[in-house]
Write a protein that holds these residues in place. Structure first.
Motif, PDB file in Angstrom:
ATOM      1  N   THR A   1       1.321  -8.091  -5.893  1.00  0.00           N
ATOM      2  CA  THR A   1       2.252  -6.996  -5.632  1.00  0.00           C
ATOM      3  C   THR A   1       1.415  -5.769  -5.326  1.00  0.00           C
ATOM      4  OG1 THR A   1       3.936  -7.921  -7.111  1.00  0.00           O
ATOM      5  CG2 THR A   1       4.122  -5.583  -6.542  1.00  0.00           C
ATOM      6  N   LEU A   2       1.394  -5.360  -4.082  1.00  0.00           N
ATOM      7  CA  LEU A   2       0.572  -4.224  -3.667  1.00  0.00           C
ATOM      8  C   LEU A   2       1.269  -2.901  -3.928  1.00  0.00           C
ATOM      9  CD1 LEU A   2      -0.648  -5.679  -0.255  1.00  0.00           C
ATOM     10  CD2 LEU A   2      -1.799  -5.808  -2.468  1.00  0.00           C
ATOM     11  N   VAL A   3       2.567  -2.883  -3.721  1.00  0.00           N
ATOM     12  CA  VAL A   3       3.374  -1.690  -3.990  1.00  0.00           C
ATOM     13  C   VAL A   3       4.627  -2.133  -4.735  1.00  0.00           C
ATOM     14  CG1 VAL A   3       4.693   0.222  -3.001  1.00  0.00           C
ATOM     15  CG2 VAL A   3       2.543  -0.500  -1.925  1.00  0.00           C
ATOM     16  N   LYS A   4       4.866  -1.584  -5.902  1.00  0.00           N
ATOM     17  CA  LYS A   4       6.051  -1.939  -6.663  1.00  0.00           C
ATOM     18  C   LYS A   4       7.299  -1.309  -6.053  1.00  0.00           C
ATOM     19  CE  LYS A   4       3.615  -2.455 -11.074  1.00  0.00           C
ATOM     20  NZ  LYS A   4       3.531  -2.014 -12.485  1.00  0.00           N
TER      21      LYS A   4
ATOM     22  N   LEU B   1       0.836  -5.287  19.359  1.00  0.00           N
ATOM     23  CA  LEU B   1       0.048  -5.405  18.140  1.00  0.00           C
ATOM     24  C   LEU B   1      -0.717  -4.108  17.917  1.00  0.00           C
ATOM     25  CD1 LEU B   1      -1.327  -6.961  15.808  1.00  0.00           C
ATOM     26  CD2 LEU B   1      -2.951  -7.844  17.505  1.00  0.00           C
ATOM     27  N   GLY B   2      -0.596  -3.594  16.709  1.00  0.00           N
ATOM     28  CA  GLY B   2      -1.344  -2.400  16.352  1.00  0.00           C
ATOM     29  C   GLY B   2      -2.127  -2.633  15.067  1.00  0.00           C
ATOM     30  N   ILE B   3      -3.136  -1.803  14.838  1.00  0.00           N
ATOM     31  CA  ILE B   3      -3.956  -1.868  13.624  1.00  0.00           C
ATOM     32  C   ILE B   3      -3.811  -0.554  12.864  1.00  0.00           C
ATOM     33  CG2 ILE B   3      -6.286  -2.067  12.687  1.00  0.00           C
ATOM     34  CD1 ILE B   3      -7.103  -3.673  14.980  1.00  0.00           C
ATOM     35  N   VAL B   4      -3.695  -0.684  11.558  1.00  0.00           N
ATOM     36  CA  VAL B   4      -3.664   0.511  10.714  1.00  0.00           C
ATOM     37  C   VAL B   4      -4.489   0.201   9.464  1.00  0.00           C
ATOM     38  CG1 VAL B   4      -1.546  -0.198   9.512  1.00  0.00           C
ATOM     39  CG2 VAL B   4      -2.153   2.222   9.611  1.00  0.00           C
ATOM     40  N   PRO B   5      -5.248   1.163   8.935  1.00  0.00           N
ATOM     41  CA  PRO B   5      -5.962   0.933   7.677  1.00  0.00           C
ATOM     42  C   PRO B   5      -4.990   0.558   6.558  1.00  0.00           C
ATOM     43  CG  PRO B   5      -6.787   2.897   8.762  1.00  0.00           C
ATOM     44  CD  PRO B   5      -5.575   2.467   9.528  1.00  0.00           C
ATOM     45  N   PHE B   6      -5.447  -0.237   5.635  1.00  0.00           N
ATOM     46  CA  PHE B   6      -4.587  -0.821   4.608  1.00  0.00           C
ATOM     47  C   PHE B   6      -3.878   0.234   3.763  1.00  0.00           C
ATOM     48  CE2 PHE B   6      -4.382  -2.212   0.109  1.00  0.00           C
ATOM     49  CZ  PHE B   6      -3.377  -3.152   0.233  1.00  0.00           C
ATOM     50  N   LYS B   7      -4.602   1.218   3.268  1.00  0.00           N
ATOM     51  CA  LYS B   7      -3.999   2.189   2.349  1.00  0.00           C
ATOM     52  C   LYS B   7      -2.883   3.014   2.999  1.00  0.00           C
ATOM     53  CE  LYS B   7      -5.088   5.677  -1.127  1.00  0.00           C
ATOM     54  NZ  LYS B   7      -3.930   6.522  -0.760  1.00  0.00           N
TER      55      LYS B   7
ATOM     56  N   CYS C   1       0.286   0.915   3.182  1.00  0.00           N
ATOM     57  CA  CYS C   1       1.003   0.788   1.919  1.00  0.00           C
ATOM     58  C   CYS C   1       1.656   2.102   1.501  1.00  0.00           C
ATOM     59  CB  CYS C   1       0.053   0.309   0.819  1.00  0.00           C
ATOM     60  SG  CYS C   1      -0.484  -1.408   1.006  1.00  0.00           S
ATOM     61  N   ASP C   2       0.958   3.213   1.747  1.00  0.00           N
ATOM     62  CA  ASP C   2       1.503   4.521   1.379  1.00  0.00           C
ATOM     63  C   ASP C   2       2.803   4.801   2.130  1.00  0.00           C
ATOM     64  OD1 ASP C   2      -0.561   4.953  -0.357  1.00  0.00           O
ATOM     65  OD2 ASP C   2      -1.720   6.221   1.015  1.00  0.00           O
ATOM     66  N   TYR C   3       2.858   4.360   3.385  1.00  0.00           N
ATOM     67  CA  TYR C   3       4.069   4.586   4.179  1.00  0.00           C
ATOM     68  C   TYR C   3       5.269   3.904   3.534  1.00  0.00           C
ATOM     69  CZ  TYR C   3       7.451   4.052   7.958  1.00  0.00           C
ATOM     70  OH  TYR C   3       8.610   4.058   8.697  1.00  0.00           O
ATOM     71  N   TYR C   4       5.113   2.629   3.169  1.00  0.00           N
ATOM     72  CA  TYR C   4       6.243   1.907   2.574  1.00  0.00           C
ATOM     73  C   TYR C   4       6.533   2.382   1.152  1.00  0.00           C
ATOM     74  CZ  TYR C   4       6.729  -1.131   6.559  1.00  0.00           C
ATOM     75  OH  TYR C   4       6.978  -1.589   7.828  1.00  0.00           O
ATOM     76  N   LYS C   5       5.514   2.829   0.467  1.00  0.00           N
ATOM     77  CA  LYS C   5       5.734   3.401  -0.864  1.00  0.00           C
ATOM     78  C   LYS C   5       6.597   4.646  -0.778  1.00  0.00           C
ATOM     79  CE  LYS C   5       3.267   4.963  -4.995  1.00  0.00           C
ATOM     80  NZ  LYS C   5       1.930   5.185  -5.609  1.00  0.00           N
ATOM     81  N   SER C   6       6.376   5.451   0.262  1.00  0.00           N
ATOM     82  CA  SER C   6       7.155   6.682   0.421  1.00  0.00           C
ATOM     83  C   SER C   6       8.633   6.396   0.661  1.00  0.00           C
ATOM     84  CB  SER C   6       6.594   7.515   1.584  1.00  0.00           C
ATOM     85  OG  SER C   6       6.813   6.861   2.836  1.00  0.00           O
ATOM     86  N   TRP C   7       8.938   5.193   1.162  1.00  0.00           N
ATOM     87  CA  TRP C   7      10.336   4.805   1.404  1.00  0.00           C
ATOM     88  C   TRP C   7      10.927   4.044   0.225  1.00  0.00           C
ATOM     89  CZ3 TRP C   7      13.380   6.614   5.094  1.00  0.00           C
ATOM     90  CH2 TRP C   7      12.805   7.123   6.250  1.00  0.00           C
ATOM     91  N   GLY C   8      10.142   3.740  -0.785  1.00  0.00           N
ATOM     92  CA  GLY C   8      10.634   2.998  -1.926  1.00  0.00           C
ATOM     93  C   GLY C   8      10.631   1.494  -1.729  1.00  0.00           C
ATOM     94  N   SER C   9       9.972   1.020  -0.684  1.00  0.00           N
ATOM     95  CA  SER C   9       9.906  -0.416  -0.424  1.00  0.00           C
ATOM     96  C   SER C   9       8.768  -1.049  -1.216  1.00  0.00           C
ATOM     97  CB  SER C   9       9.676  -0.683   1.073  1.00  0.00           C
ATOM     98  OG  SER C   9      10.785  -0.263   1.830  1.00  0.00           O
ATOM     99  N   ALA C  10       8.972  -2.300  -1.601  1.00  0.00           N
ATOM    100  CA  ALA C  10       7.891  -3.068  -2.225  1.00  0.00           C
ATOM    101  C   ALA C  10       7.045  -3.717  -1.136  1.00  0.00           C
ATOM    102  CB  ALA C  10       8.460  -4.135  -3.154  1.00  0.00           C
ATOM    103  N   VAL C  11       5.766  -3.903  -1.428  1.00  0.00           N
ATOM    104  CA  VAL C  11       4.851  -4.576  -0.507  1.00  0.00           C
ATOM    105  C   VAL C  11       4.156  -5.699  -1.267  1.00  0.00           C
ATOM    106  CG1 VAL C  11       2.862  -4.352   1.031  1.00  0.00           C
ATOM    107  CG2 VAL C  11       4.484  -2.452   0.804  1.00  0.00           C
ATOM    108  N   TYR C  12       4.263  -6.909  -0.731  1.00  0.00           N
ATOM    109  CA  TYR C  12       3.666  -8.080  -1.372  1.00  0.00           C
ATOM    110  C   TYR C  12       2.616  -8.698  -0.441  1.00  0.00           C
ATOM    111  CZ  TYR C  12       7.929  -7.650  -4.163  1.00  0.00           C
ATOM    112  OH  TYR C  12       8.943  -7.179  -4.951  1.00  0.00           O
ATOM    113  N   GLU C  13       1.622  -9.309  -1.053  1.00  0.00           N
ATOM    114  CA  GLU C  13       0.606 -10.018  -0.278  1.00  0.00           C
ATOM    115  C   GLU C  13       0.464 -11.443  -0.804  1.00  0.00           C
ATOM    116  OE1 GLU C  13      -4.092  -9.763   1.139  1.00  0.00           O
ATOM    117  OE2 GLU C  13      -3.411  -8.607  -0.604  1.00  0.00           O
TER     118      GLU C  13
END
Length: 391
Positions: A249-252, A97-103, A106-118
């Motif tokens: 939808t956090l990241v489109k 288990l790891g912790i990462v700040p929220f932004k 999301c930026d990581y998956y945005k850079s890959w073109g993935s959507a992020v939903y909550e």
């Protein structure tokens, strides 16, 4: 690099300690137990990297009052750990288990073109406290590392289990149980554009991967879990309520860079091998002479693959322990190479024929990797030409 690593570890331990302390302090603070805390299930859609073809799941802890916004991620592993590949094959891979700040998450998956939903969970203050406490306990050094299992204990099932264990009521999926795909079928849906990844999975998976699954078992895939949570109802105090309070939808979805893989599919490669084998067999039939080097190449390649499948029998991955493809990719072939090379009398051809016949019968119990039946036909041709020329 060494100083950076020491800094990161110091920051990590300090951060975990501060989070655990804040949770313990919050338990005694009535003003904290309000709607200021949101806990949400995060689902990230797949991108084109092999390790992300199945998507990802995490938990978000967001304190609207203090601004603390964290993502708890059970998908952290150290690829540089000693004997990582060997341990992964044997099912001894440890994730944590790891912790990462929220932004940044999301930026990581945005850079890959993935959507992020909550899916913000519809929880009581008591349930939020329980989940927060469970997260802080899971962060402890003695708890945060776990033995990863792709189908049964992974980054999707871990946050699900924490949610379910800390609910006051009983969760009801409210799903249609008539649809019961196998583990293999669900994987195929996500690797359809990657035929060689599909081939590799199917080669290593045994017939247990073809067993039908219920809705709970299907949640090893993040997208399935998101769908089930979306429809889940919680029964408590004589009434039902939706488990999800709000969907965001956090990241489109973005544009994903798709790299071209090997141009030929496993079936086309197998057909090419069959064509070459037919051509060589025709020459051998005409000359009344067998080319032993062809047999040795077949025996060597199938035997080496068979050794890998044999090792997987002892893996902690439960769906690799019984793989009928070992009848085709038989490690015993390696033991027969000296006798076949010296053209001495051998029982290899009888063993080969029986193994291939059993392999085809096993196809009623297990779905084989693409093109393996064609490879079996190539070996049958080798059996036939030897029997024909040895008369």
């Amino acid at each position: 690099m060494k100083q950076l690593e020491i800094f990161f570890r110091t920051f990590w331990l300090t951060f975990c300690a501060l989070f655990t302390t804040s949770i313990a302090t919050a338990a005694d603070d009535d003003s904290y137990k309000t709607d200021s805390v949101e806990i949400g299930l995060i689902t990230c859609t797949p991108h084109e990297e092999i390790y992300s073809l199945y998507g990802h799941t995490a938990l978000r802890y967001h304190n609207l009052r203090t601004g603390q916004d964290l993502v708890f991620n059970w998908g952290v592993f150290n690829f540089n750990a000693p004997h990582f590949v060997a341990r992964f094959v044997l099912g001894k891979t440890d994730y944590e288990l790891g912790i990462v700040p929220f932004k940044p998450f999301c930026d990581y998956y945005k850079s890959w073109g993935s959507a992020v939903y909550e899916q913000v969970l519809n929880l009581t203050d008591v349930e939020k406290d329980r989940i927060a406490l469970a997260l802080s306990l899971n962060l402890r050094p003695e708890n945060r590392v776990y033995r990863y299992n792709f189908f049964y204990d992974n980054c999707s099932t871990r946050p699900r289990d924490i949610i379910i264990r800390n609910l006051d009521g009983t969760i009801t999926p409210n799903l249609n149980e008539d649809t019961k795909p196998s583990y293999r079928e669900m994987i195929h849906q996500l690797t359809g554009h990657h035929p060689w990844a599909t081939f590799g999975n199917d080669l290593l998976l045994g017939f247990k991967a073809d067993s039908k699954t219920d809705s709970h078992q299907q949640e090893f895939l993040p997208m399935n879990l998101m769908h089930n949570i979306d429809h889940a109802q919680v029964y408590a105090n004589g009434e039902y309520k939706s488990l999800v309070k709000e969907r965001r939808t956090l990241v489109k979805p973005g544009i994903q860079a798709i790299e071209e893989g090997f141009p030929l599919s496993p079936t086309l490669c197998a057909l090419f091998l069959l064509s070459v084998t037919l051509f060589i067999t025709a020459l051998e039939w005409k000359k009344k002479q067998c080319m032993i080097w062809v047999d040795i190449l077949f025996m060597l390649s199938t035997g080496i693959i068979g050794c890998l499948l044999f090792i997987m029998f002892f893996s902690e991955h439960p769906t690799t322990s019984t793989n009928l493809q070992i009848l085709l990719f038989n490690p015993l072939s390696l033991a027969f190479i000296p006798a076949v090379a010296k053209r001495k009398g051998t029982h290899y051809w009888q063993v080969l024929l029986i193994s291939i016949l059993l392999f085809f019968l096993g196809g009623f119990l297990q779905d084989y990797a693409e093109g393996t039946e064609i490879v079996a036909l190539c070996l049958l041709l080798r059996y036939w030409i030897h029997k024909k020329n040895d008369k």
